[in-house]
Design a protein around this motif. Structure first.
Motif, PDB file in Angstrom:
ATOM      1  N   GLN A 110       1.032  -1.195   0.265  1.00  0.00           N
ATOM      2  CA  GLN A 110      -0.152  -0.119  -0.183  1.00  0.00           C
ATOM      3  C   GLN A 110       1.008   1.505   0.048  1.00  0.00           C
ATOM      4  OE1 GLN A 110      -3.278   0.019  -0.533  1.00  0.00           O
ATOM      5  NE2 GLN A 110      -2.891   2.384  -0.676  1.00  0.00           N
ATOM      6  N   GLN A 111       1.987   1.297   0.540  1.00  0.00           N
ATOM      7  CA  GLN A 111       3.009   2.390   0.704  1.00  0.00           C
ATOM      8  C   GLN A 111       3.418   2.760  -0.755  1.00  0.00           C
ATOM      9  OE1 GLN A 111       7.089   2.029   3.123  1.00  0.00           O
ATOM     10  NE2 GLN A 111       7.418   3.652   2.446  1.00  0.00           N
ATOM     11  N   LEU A 112       3.492   0.957  -1.351  1.00  0.00           N
ATOM     12  CA  LEU A 112       4.173   1.683  -2.880  1.00  0.00           C
ATOM     13  C   LEU A 112       3.141   2.556  -3.565  1.00  0.00           C
ATOM     14  CD1 LEU A 112       5.966   1.242  -5.446  1.00  0.00           C
ATOM     15  CD2 LEU A 112       5.161  -0.765  -5.366  1.00  0.00           C
ATOM     16  N   ARG A 113       1.771   2.433  -3.217  1.00  0.00           N
ATOM     17  CA  ARG A 113       0.505   2.226  -4.172  1.00  0.00           C
ATOM     18  C   ARG A 113       0.504   4.348  -4.099  1.00  0.00           C
ATOM     19  NH1 ARG A 113      -3.988  -2.433  -4.274  1.00  0.00           N
ATOM     20  NH2 ARG A 113      -2.881  -4.028  -5.568  1.00  0.00           N
ATOM     21  N   ASN A 114       0.503   3.821  -2.504  1.00  0.00           N
ATOM     22  CA  ASN A 114       0.304   6.006  -2.331  1.00  0.00           C
ATOM     23  C   ASN A 114       1.364   6.262  -2.605  1.00  0.00           C
ATOM     24  OD1 ASN A 114      -1.866   5.276  -0.603  1.00  0.00           O
ATOM     25  ND2 ASN A 114      -0.608   4.577   1.215  1.00  0.00           N
ATOM     26  N   ALA A 115       1.975   6.303  -2.870  1.00  0.00           N
ATOM     27  CA  ALA A 115       3.816   6.737  -3.638  1.00  0.00           C
ATOM     28  C   ALA A 115       3.089   7.017  -4.923  1.00  0.00           C
ATOM     29  CB  ALA A 115       4.744   6.548  -3.137  1.00  0.00           C
ATOM     30  N   LEU A 116       2.579   5.903  -5.736  1.00  0.00           N
ATOM     31  CA  LEU A 116       2.769   6.263  -7.185  1.00  0.00           C
ATOM     32  C   LEU A 116       1.480   6.598  -7.817  1.00  0.00           C
ATOM     33  CD1 LEU A 116       3.584   2.341  -8.438  1.00  0.00           C
ATOM     34  CD2 LEU A 116       5.138   4.217  -8.167  1.00  0.00           C
ATOM     35  N   PHE A 117       0.445   6.560  -6.372  1.00  0.00           N
ATOM     36  CA  PHE A 117      -1.090   7.602  -6.988  1.00  0.00           C
ATOM     37  C   PHE A 117      -1.479   8.717  -6.408  1.00  0.00           C
ATOM     38  CE2 PHE A 117      -1.141   3.217  -8.901  1.00  0.00           C
ATOM     39  CZ  PHE A 117      -1.162   4.197 -10.443  1.00  0.00           C
ATOM     40  N   ASP A 125      -8.929  -2.954  -4.420  1.00  0.00           N
ATOM     41  CA  ASP A 125     -10.097  -3.348  -5.303  1.00  0.00           C
ATOM     42  C   ASP A 125      -9.346  -2.636  -6.418  1.00  0.00           C
ATOM     43  OD1 ASP A 125      -9.448  -0.327  -4.932  1.00  0.00           O
ATOM     44  OD2 ASP A 125     -11.998   0.264  -4.025  1.00  0.00           O
ATOM     45  N   MET A 126      -8.196  -1.853  -6.639  1.00  0.00           N
ATOM     46  CA  MET A 126      -7.602  -1.328  -8.107  1.00  0.00           C
ATOM     47  C   MET A 126      -8.408  -0.382  -8.879  1.00  0.00           C
ATOM     48  SD  MET A 126      -4.513  -3.098  -8.313  1.00  0.00           S
ATOM     49  CE  MET A 126      -4.672  -3.684 -10.342  1.00  0.00           C
ATOM     50  N   ASP A 127      -9.084   0.426  -7.840  1.00  0.00           N
ATOM     51  CA  ASP A 127     -10.121   1.436  -8.309  1.00  0.00           C
ATOM     52  C   ASP A 127      -9.685   2.771  -9.015  1.00  0.00           C
ATOM     53  OD1 ASP A 127     -12.474   2.514  -9.678  1.00  0.00           O
ATOM     54  OD2 ASP A 127     -13.796   3.070  -7.934  1.00  0.00           O
ATOM     55  N   PHE A 128      -9.835   2.755 -11.115  1.00  0.00           N
ATOM     56  CA  PHE A 128      -9.136   3.895 -11.071  1.00  0.00           C
ATOM     57  C   PHE A 128      -9.960   4.763 -11.617  1.00  0.00           C
ATOM     58  CE2 PHE A 128      -5.246   1.221 -11.095  1.00  0.00           C
ATOM     59  CZ  PHE A 128      -4.296   1.990 -11.180  1.00  0.00           C
ATOM     60  N   ASP A 158       8.391  -5.068  -6.227  1.00  0.00           N
ATOM     61  CA  ASP A 158       8.400  -3.524  -6.405  1.00  0.00           C
ATOM     62  C   ASP A 158       8.205  -3.646  -7.276  1.00  0.00           C
ATOM     63  OD1 ASP A 158       8.111  -3.405  -3.473  1.00  0.00           O
ATOM     64  OD2 ASP A 158       9.998  -2.347  -3.043  1.00  0.00           O
ATOM     65  N   TRP A 159       8.854  -4.024  -8.231  1.00  0.00           N
ATOM     66  CA  TRP A 159       9.010  -3.515  -9.522  1.00  0.00           C
ATOM     67  C   TRP A 159       7.467  -4.260 -10.129  1.00  0.00           C
ATOM     68  CZ3 TRP A 159      10.218  -0.396 -11.934  1.00  0.00           C
ATOM     69  CH2 TRP A 159      12.008   0.545 -11.681  1.00  0.00           C
ATOM     70  N   ASP A 160       7.235  -5.721 -10.329  1.00  0.00           N
ATOM     71  CA  ASP A 160       5.847  -6.431 -10.323  1.00  0.00           C
ATOM     72  C   ASP A 160       4.807  -5.563  -9.834  1.00  0.00           C
ATOM     73  OD1 ASP A 160       7.803  -8.367 -11.456  1.00  0.00           O
ATOM     74  OD2 ASP A 160       7.681  -9.848  -9.225  1.00  0.00           O
ATOM     75  N   GLU A 161       4.702  -5.252  -8.576  1.00  0.00           N
ATOM     76  CA  GLU A 161       3.550  -4.396  -8.663  1.00  0.00           C
ATOM     77  C   GLU A 161       3.661  -3.547  -9.350  1.00  0.00           C
ATOM     78  OE1 GLU A 161       0.060  -3.280  -6.174  1.00  0.00           O
ATOM     79  OE2 GLU A 161       1.665  -5.205  -6.103  1.00  0.00           O
ATOM     80  N   ILE A 162       4.766  -2.757  -9.871  1.00  0.00           N
ATOM     81  CA  ILE A 162       5.024  -1.237 -10.782  1.00  0.00           C
ATOM     82  C   ILE A 162       4.533  -1.250 -11.814  1.00  0.00           C
ATOM     83  CG2 ILE A 162       6.118   0.041 -11.790  1.00  0.00           C
ATOM     84  CD1 ILE A 162       7.910   0.463  -8.387  1.00  0.00           C
ATOM     85  N   LYS A 163       5.028  -2.611 -12.570  1.00  0.00           N
ATOM     86  CA  LYS A 163       4.087  -2.968 -13.540  1.00  0.00           C
ATOM     87  C   LYS A 163       2.812  -3.084 -13.615  1.00  0.00           C
ATOM     88  CE  LYS A 163       5.094  -6.550 -17.171  1.00  0.00           C
ATOM     89  NZ  LYS A 163       5.037  -7.807 -17.693  1.00  0.00           N
ATOM     90  N   TYR A 166       1.304   0.135 -13.522  1.00  0.00           N
ATOM     91  CA  TYR A 166       1.111   0.799 -14.563  1.00  0.00           C
ATOM     92  C   TYR A 166      -0.205   0.255 -15.712  1.00  0.00           C
ATOM     93  CZ  TYR A 166       3.964   2.455 -19.017  1.00  0.00           C
ATOM     94  OH  TYR A 166       3.917   2.737 -20.273  1.00  0.00           O
ATOM     95  N   GLU A 167       0.131  -1.489 -15.769  1.00  0.00           N
ATOM     96  CA  GLU A 167      -1.390  -2.226 -16.811  1.00  0.00           C
ATOM     97  C   GLU A 167      -2.754  -1.364 -16.602  1.00  0.00           C
ATOM     98  OE1 GLU A 167       0.144  -6.114 -16.454  1.00  0.00           O
ATOM     99  OE2 GLU A 167       1.949  -5.473 -18.018  1.00  0.00           O
ATOM    100  N   ALA A 168      -3.103  -1.477 -15.376  1.00  0.00           N
ATOM    101  CA  ALA A 168      -4.311  -0.410 -14.863  1.00  0.00           C
ATOM    102  C   ALA A 168      -4.620   0.393 -15.417  1.00  0.00           C
ATOM    103  CB  ALA A 168      -4.376  -1.039 -13.604  1.00  0.00           C
ATOM    104  N   LEU A 169      -3.284   1.642 -15.238  1.00  0.00           N
ATOM    105  CA  LEU A 169      -3.276   2.322 -15.752  1.00  0.00           C
ATOM    106  C   LEU A 169      -3.278   3.185 -17.031  1.00  0.00           C
ATOM    107  CD1 LEU A 169      -3.110   5.991 -15.084  1.00  0.00           C
ATOM    108  CD2 LEU A 169      -0.933   5.612 -14.550  1.00  0.00           C
ATOM    109  N   ASP A 170      -2.491   1.403 -17.595  1.00  0.00           N
ATOM    110  CA  ASP A 170      -2.909   2.334 -19.386  1.00  0.00           C
ATOM    111  C   ASP A 170      -4.129   1.873 -19.833  1.00  0.00           C
ATOM    112  OD1 ASP A 170      -0.738   3.157 -20.809  1.00  0.00           O
ATOM    113  OD2 ASP A 170       0.797   0.985 -20.832  1.00  0.00           O
ATOM    114  N   SER A 171      -5.447   0.697 -19.445  1.00  0.00           N
ATOM    115  CA  SER A 171      -6.507  -0.068 -18.977  1.00  0.00           C
ATOM    116  C   SER A 171      -7.161   1.706 -19.388  1.00  0.00           C
ATOM    117  CB  SER A 171      -6.295  -1.071 -18.361  1.00  0.00           C
ATOM    118  OG  SER A 171      -8.033  -1.148 -18.679  1.00  0.00           O
ATOM    119  N   ARG A 172      -6.789   2.432 -18.117  1.00  0.00           N
ATOM    120  CA  ARG A 172      -7.984   3.003 -17.707  1.00  0.00           C
ATOM    121  C   ARG A 172      -7.766   4.429 -18.790  1.00  0.00           C
ATOM    122  NH1 ARG A 172     -12.897   4.950 -16.371  1.00  0.00           N
ATOM    123  NH2 ARG A 172     -12.798   7.407 -15.154  1.00  0.00           N
ATOM    124  N   LYS A 173      -6.439   4.558 -19.168  1.00  0.00           N
ATOM    125  CA  LYS A 173      -6.673   5.118 -20.590  1.00  0.00           C
ATOM    126  C   LYS A 173      -7.018   5.085 -21.666  1.00  0.00           C
ATOM    127  CE  LYS A 173      -2.276   7.337 -23.452  1.00  0.00           C
ATOM    128  NZ  LYS A 173      -2.718   6.955 -24.783  1.00  0.00           N
TER     129      LYS A 173
END
Length: 217
Positions: A110-117, A125-128, A158-163, A166-173
């Motif tokens: 969750q810390q990683l997600r907080n930092a990224l977004f 829930d990975m809700d974008f 961490d890199w696996d989580e980042i990927k 990133y893919e979830a954000l791309d899907s939202r795009k």
């Protein structure tokens, strides 16, 4: 004589409107400067001193950021002030990411997600749905800049989580592109994606190699 009096009255009214308009623009600039000054002042406070009041700091930031955004409407030419607000927002987000390491348990997903977004923006829930045509460029910007600033400290997990993120954000795009994404923002996002791809590949491999070395020891 009567005509002169009427004309004088019209001139005074016009000057009054101009004066009010000038005051409104001055107040708008002061509101934006106050927002910028607040972020600069917060950055100068020691992290340990901010921890206890971080909720209040964020609430005050949100208030000033909204006031600054609304103040833009009172400016005839707001190009410079818009740039100032955008730069301050990025500065604050970067500082907030640094604070996340102090506020959250180290190494948590969750810390990683907080930092990224941003704090609490992405949960299990990975809700974008909150990402839209107006903010998606800044979301990509924060994501890529955060990864770039911390790339040497990420583990393979961490890199696996980042990927995954990133893919979830791309899907939202893909959805946002149909909802009014501007050509300029789309171009800027493409530049960020070009920057991210090799950075991910090289550092993901490097993290895995380091883990293999540690395992052999």
């Amino acid at each position: 004589m009567k005509s002169i009096q009427i004309l004088s009255g019209v001139v005074l009214i016009a000057l009054g409107f101009t004066s009010c308009k000038d005051e409104k623009q001055e107040q708008a600039k002061k509101t934006i400067d106050s927002y910028v000054s607040y972020v600069d002042s917060v950055k100068n406070v020691a992290a340990d001193d901010l921890k206890a009041d971080w909720t209040a700091v964020e609430a005050e930031y949100d208030r000033r950021a909204e006031n600054a955004r609304m103040a833009l409407a009172d400016l005839k030419d707001n190009t410079a002030e818009t740039e100032k607000i955008n730069e301050t927002k990025i500065k604050y987000e970067e500082f907030k990411n640094e604070m996340a390491a102090t506020l959250s348990p180290p190494g948590s997903k969750q810390q990683l997600r907080n930092a990224l977004f941003g704090e609490g923006k992405i949960g299990d829930d990975m809700d974008f749905i909150w990402v839209n045509a107006q903010n998606i460029h800044s979301v990509y910007q924060q994501f890529v800049h955060t990864v770039e600033n911390n790339k040497d400290s990420y583990s393979r997990e961490d890199w696996d989580e980042i990927k995954l993120m990133y893919e979830a954000l791309d899907s939202r795009k893909n959805t946002v592109e149909k909802e009014g994404l501007s050509a300029e923002d789309n171009r800027k996002i493409a530049g960020l994606k070009i920057k991210f791809a090799p950075m991910y590949t090289v550092n993901r491999i490097g993290a895995k190699s380091e883990e293999n070395k540690e395992a052999k020891k």
